[in-house]
Design an enzyme around this catalytic site. Structure first.
Site, PDB file in Angstrom:
ATOM      1  N   SER B 147       0.941  -1.183  -0.069  1.00  0.00           N
ATOM      2  CA  SER B 147       0.023  -0.109   0.035  1.00  0.00           C
ATOM      3  C   SER B 147       0.753   1.210  -0.075  1.00  0.00           C
ATOM      4  O   SER B 147       1.583   1.515  -0.996  1.00  0.00           O
ATOM      5  CB  SER B 147      -1.048  -0.133   1.221  1.00  0.00           C
ATOM      6  OG  SER B 147      -2.196   0.897   1.092  1.00  0.00           O
ATOM      7  N   ASP B 223     -10.372  -5.730  -3.049  1.00  0.00           N
ATOM      8  CA  ASP B 223      -9.722  -4.570  -2.322  1.00  0.00           C
ATOM      9  C   ASP B 223     -10.515  -3.326  -2.234  1.00  0.00           C
ATOM     10  O   ASP B 223     -10.866  -2.710  -3.387  1.00  0.00           O
ATOM     11  CB  ASP B 223      -8.080  -4.161  -2.816  1.00  0.00           C
ATOM     12  CG  ASP B 223      -7.433  -3.460  -1.731  1.00  0.00           C
ATOM     13  OD1 ASP B 223      -8.099  -2.652  -1.169  1.00  0.00           O
ATOM     14  OD2 ASP B 223      -6.192  -3.492  -1.748  1.00  0.00           O
ATOM     15  N   HIS B 256      -7.392  -5.984   1.295  1.00  0.00           N
ATOM     16  CA  HIS B 256      -6.102  -5.028   1.207  1.00  0.00           C
ATOM     17  C   HIS B 256      -5.462  -5.527   2.730  1.00  0.00           C
ATOM     18  O   HIS B 256      -4.397  -4.925   3.102  1.00  0.00           O
ATOM     19  CB  HIS B 256      -6.598  -3.706   1.558  1.00  0.00           C
ATOM     20  CG  HIS B 256      -5.516  -2.581   1.595  1.00  0.00           C
ATOM     21  ND1 HIS B 256      -4.963  -2.428   0.293  1.00  0.00           N
ATOM     22  CD2 HIS B 256      -4.810  -1.697   2.226  1.00  0.00           C
ATOM     23  CE1 HIS B 256      -4.016  -1.530   0.266  1.00  0.00           C
ATOM     24  NE2 HIS B 256      -4.098  -1.222   1.387  1.00  0.00           N
TER      25      HIS B 256
END
Lengths: 284, 284
Positions: B147, B223, B256
């Site tokens: 991320s 996600d 995620h």
């Protein structure tokens, strides 16, 4: 039963669920990993009982069981370690008693007898819920755990030998009646008569004639609780006298943490899978 | 450098360390896993940069990198994601700015420029500390992250292509200048002139001529940040135009979380190891 969360992991699903427990008189939370093989039919169930201070989440986050459970086709169920909630008596300053420290017993002493019934919860109530809501083959179950949860796994297996194909433990409390962190809790949950403690003590259950096919135990030699709390040599002696095969591996340099548990997690999963008829193999 | 904790795991050592960082003007904490192969000589170093809200601890606890890193002989370094402490300006109510949200940039705007210098910290200060205190072969380094940390890995690799043998990412922010959770932070760290943001934006670095041998990116299709924050198709397009080989794997059903990261951790470690000359292999 309420779904708290689900996430895909290693091809399967890691979920967290909650339900109103009749046995414990409060809401209880637990984690279940369902492997990808469940798409093709029910999978065997492996119970993991956690140690003092833990919830369902610690081993779910740090136990590193999903990769191998997905490979072997094992459902892994991770219950909480005690009843919890505003209506449940607790002692917030004591990590060895109350919340996070149910010791997998059915308490008989007030005020704990109403909620602290983790033995019946793990042995009776939660299996029914798992059978009803998950693709579980309840004819194929095994059990393992860590520390207080190792104590839980050993005693529950010894008392229900026909239910479980196998039992193993990481650094279990093998003789809680005399261990410094459990004897006080036993007295408060079960009363002062030590005769009532025997059915929740692996070494004493074996002394009293309970038997199990075989145990696998890993124990770190650098575990700070080894001498006063864990003492695996007592289980070794009890198993030797009773003729129960015990594979006890004393692991150089390992402590009591999830860094230790996760290191040997694959071995334990493979040990159980071999006895559940879904691959795996023996340990070295 | 101060040792906070060490534990044996998978035959190696997982440690947590702290030091007074000159770059960030505060104490900084980081985690290092040293594999068992380090007994026989220096090992290659793999940097893992974490995402928003994380410290060094999240991936150490949930990333499941130790088993494979121990097999491949990789040192894994996991830094924190921002400066921290009472003397460091922060906005406690904003998880996308301040503590846990350093975005791997050197801030130029007051009052953040004094402490928020994560680019220089990761690229200059921490490598010197690792070289001095660990059995690290600094001629063999790779980098990856998740991320915001995927953004960090991609941009740091593009700006230092000769240092890193390989770069990969889990669900990276590939174009932070226009992503909803990073553009506001960039403005406050770097000022209103978007020309100053380009050197911290993977897509724009490639547009401006920066190159890297190859990237591996895994991205979960489930996600929740995919459409507004992550948008890996922008990196795909930038790499296509620039002739940079990109292996982008869109993974069905994954979100995620660390349940996603840990699922594909082995693949990434093997990808890096192959390029660091210590085993491993390519992904499917």
């Amino acid at each position: 039963m309420k779904t708290i969360s689900t996430a895909k992991s290693h091809g399967g699903t890691q979920g967290v669920y909650a339900h109103a427990s009749e046995t414990c008189g409060c809401d209880m939370t637990f984690a279940v990993f369902v492997p990808p093989q469940a798409k093709d039919g029910p999978c065997p169930v492996l119970w993991y009982l956690s140690g003092l201070t833990c919830t369902h989440a610690n081993v779910m986050d740090k136990g590193e069981y999903r990769r191998m459970a997905a490979e072997l086709g094992l459902i892994v169920v991770c219950p909480d370690t005690s009843p919890r909630g505003e209506s449940v008596p607790d002692e917030k300053d004591d990590w060895q008693f109350g919340s996070g420290a149910g010791f997998y017993v059915d308490a008989t002493e007030a005020p704990f007898a109403t909620n602290y019934r983790m033995y019946s919860y793990i042995v009776d109530e939660l299996p029914k819920l798992i059978a009803a809501h998950f693709p579980a083959d309840m004819t194929r179950q095994s059990i393992f755990g860590h520390s207080m949860g190792g104590h839980g796994a050993l005693t529950i297996a010894l008392k229900n030998p026909d239910r479980f194909a196998s039992c193993s433990a990481f650094a279990p409390i093998v003789h809680p009646s005399t261990a410094d962190w459990s004897s006080k809790a036993f007295e408060r949950y079960l009363g002062p008569d030590e005769a009532d403690w025997r059915s929740y003590d692996a070494c004493l259950l074996i002394e009293d004639g309970h038997r199990f096919d075989a145990f696998l135990v890993d124990q770190g030699k650098a575990d700070g609780f080894l001498q006063d709390g864990l003492r695996p040599w007592l289980l070794e002696e009890a198993c030797r006298k009773a003729g129960i095969p015990l594979t006890l591996r004393m692991q150089d340099g390992y402590d009591h943490s999830y860094f230790f548990i996760s290191t040997f997690m694959d071995d334990h999963l493979r040990w159980h899978a071999a006895r559940l008829g879904t691959g795996g193999g023996d340990v070295e």
